[in-house]
Scaffold this active site. Structure first.
Site, PDB file in Angstrom:
ATOM      1  N   HIS A   1     -57.483  10.681  20.477  1.00 17.16           N
ATOM      2  CA  HIS A   1     -57.787  12.049  20.896  1.00 17.16           C
ATOM      3  C   HIS A   1     -57.171  12.257  22.275  1.00 17.16           C
ATOM      4  O   HIS A   1     -57.447  11.510  23.209  1.00 17.16           O
ATOM      5  CB  HIS A   1     -59.296  12.293  20.944  1.00 17.16           C
ATOM      6  CG  HIS A   1     -59.644  13.699  21.328  1.00 17.16           C
ATOM      7  ND1 HIS A   1     -59.836  14.704  20.394  1.00 17.16           N
ATOM      8  CD2 HIS A   1     -59.818  14.281  22.546  1.00 17.16           C
ATOM      9  CE1 HIS A   1     -60.113  15.834  21.026  1.00 17.16           C
ATOM     10  NE2 HIS A   1     -60.109  15.611  22.322  1.00 17.16           N
ATOM     11  N   CYS A   2     -56.362  13.292  22.404  1.00 26.59           N
ATOM     12  CA  CYS A   2     -55.612  13.522  23.642  1.00 26.59           C
ATOM     13  C   CYS A   2     -56.153  14.755  24.355  1.00 26.59           C
ATOM     14  O   CYS A   2     -56.149  15.864  23.795  1.00 26.59           O
ATOM     15  CB  CYS A   2     -54.127  13.706  23.335  1.00 26.59           C
ATOM     16  SG  CYS A   2     -53.120  14.035  24.804  1.00 26.59           S
TER      17      CYS A   2
END
Length: 414
Positions: A185-186
């Site tokens: 998850h960025c």
């Protein structure tokens, strides 16, 4: 000179802390000073502050801060995306008015492309479906990859979504969805990097790295030309016929005369290594045929191997897949050739279970085959080309459930 030095030190310090935050937990840096600094800055010091707050306020301040951090870290919000856009746009607003009149036509064209591409790839990375698994596409994602019986086993269900987990998928606690081939998850795209947008994320890193490097080099080149117009003996490097002290003073005066362009050039210089480092790590994972999520799983296996708790044995090449828990056919040209298990007591597993033959203790991660590593080119094509066909290996097996082995998987990079 004092102000510029202060700004440079602050930017350098923030960049270093961000580098430690991002890279300190990587398995490859586990026994390095970066991991030690990560442990000090983000584990020991926070724990010490919590203990102090408990003694002074009964942890009231800590609980308020924890709720804020939980919202910032574990909920989707565009805060970091807005900050990233503001940093890009603000830097360009300060940089271009001074630099544009001094740029040649070629640099104006190249600079325009370099400025536009990060915005384009950020938009595509944010708007693209990263690989959300739904009832409608579940069968499709089940057929993309086979289970490797090492870090992904058939028959496991997501307790939140209720889906039978496709190989290489993971549930994201922030997005509240299951993602196919989840990498991570960025926060910079306010979403996950997965099967559907991995290529856009890679291009975002590449375009940003090129922009910061190009901006820094062009900025210092233009500043050097301005300095040379006033000091004929000036040379960017090496400083011919000029003492180092005078060289630095001349640089400082040039920066002070063009504060905006000079400050942005310094910022770009200091952030470029961080962006290139993230890009290099992402490309290295692709080279290894793995993802950030999978690299952490392999790291856990490595610890178990060091403790003598890991065992493997071969998988029968003519095994029949159970259609209740795994797809009977996948596009992947390789089938698993091994079964990897761990035990709590360090003794080989008992009879039964998948695979056949004797269990062998595994001491080294290099002795384990990575089913998903097809070689760098095919790994890269799997990222950039949806439903990539691996040559003639795309054809369906003649007998349903048969696994055709085209070539041996490579040992794990970890």
């Amino acid at each position: 000179m004092g102000l510029l030095r202060t700004i440079a030190l602050i930017v350098l310090g923030i960049s270093f802390l961000v580098f430690v935050l991002f890279f300190g937990r990587l398995p490859a840096l586990r026994r390095t000073p970066i991991a030690t600094l990560h442990n000090i800055f983000f584990i020991r010091i926070p724990h010490g502050l919590v203990a102090l707050d408990e003694a002074v306020t009964g942890r009231r301040l800590t609980r308020s801060l924890a709720r804020f951090i939980d919202f910032m870290m574990n909920d989707r919000h565009p805060t970091v995306v807005i900050f990233f856009l503001a940093l890009l746009a603000g830097g360009e607003f300060l940089y271009l008015p001074t630099a544009w009149p001094m740029m040649s036509t070629w640099h104006r064209v190249a600079g325009t492309i370099a400025v536009v591409l990060p915005y384009l790839f950020l938009y595509l990375a944010v708007m693209a479906d990263p690989g959300y698994i739904t009832p409608e596409n579940h069968a499709y994602y089940m057929s993309l990859y086979p289970y490797d019986y090492s870090i992904f086993y058939p028959g496991q269900h997501c307790r939140t979504c209720g889906f039978l987990k496709p190989p290489r998928s993971k549930h994201c606690s922030i997005c509240k969805r299951c993602i196919a081939k989840l990498d991570h998850h960025c926060i910079f795209i306010n979403g996950c990097v997965g099967y559907g947008n991995h290529h856009w994320f890679l291009l975002l890193l590449l375009s940003t790295a090129v922009l910061t490097s190009y901006g820094a080099l062009l900025g210092f080149s233009l500043l050097s030309d301005l300095i040379a117009s006033r000091h004929p003996a000036w040379s960017l490097w090496p400083p011919r016929g000029m003492p180092m002290s005078q060289y630095l003073v001349t640089w400082t005066r040039g920066l002070q005369d063009n504060v905006c362009m000079g400050a942005v050039s310094l910022l770009a210089t200091m952030t470029s290594p961080l962006v290139w480092g993230l890009l290099a790590y992402t490309v290295w994972l692709i080279y290894c045929g793995t993802t950030t999520n999978e690299s952490l799983k392999w790291s856990d296996w490595k610890d178990d191997m060091d403790d003598g708790l890991a065992f493997k044995r071969r998988m029968s090449p003519d095994r029949t897949r159970d259609p209740r828990v795994e797809s009977t056919w996948t596009r992947w040209p390789l089938g698993t050739q091994q079964v990897l298990v761990r035990t709590d007591d360090g003794m080989p597993p008992g009879p039964g279970g998948p695979g056949e033959g004797q269990w062998d203790r595994v001491w080294n991660i290099k002795d384990v085959e990575n089913l998903y590593d097809m070689g760098f080119w095919d790994n890269l094509m799997d990222v950039f080309v949806r439903d990539y066909s691996f040559g003639s290996s795309r054809e369906q097996p003649a007998v349903e459930g048969e696994v055709r082995i085209r070539k041996a998987p490579k040992p794990s990079c970890f």
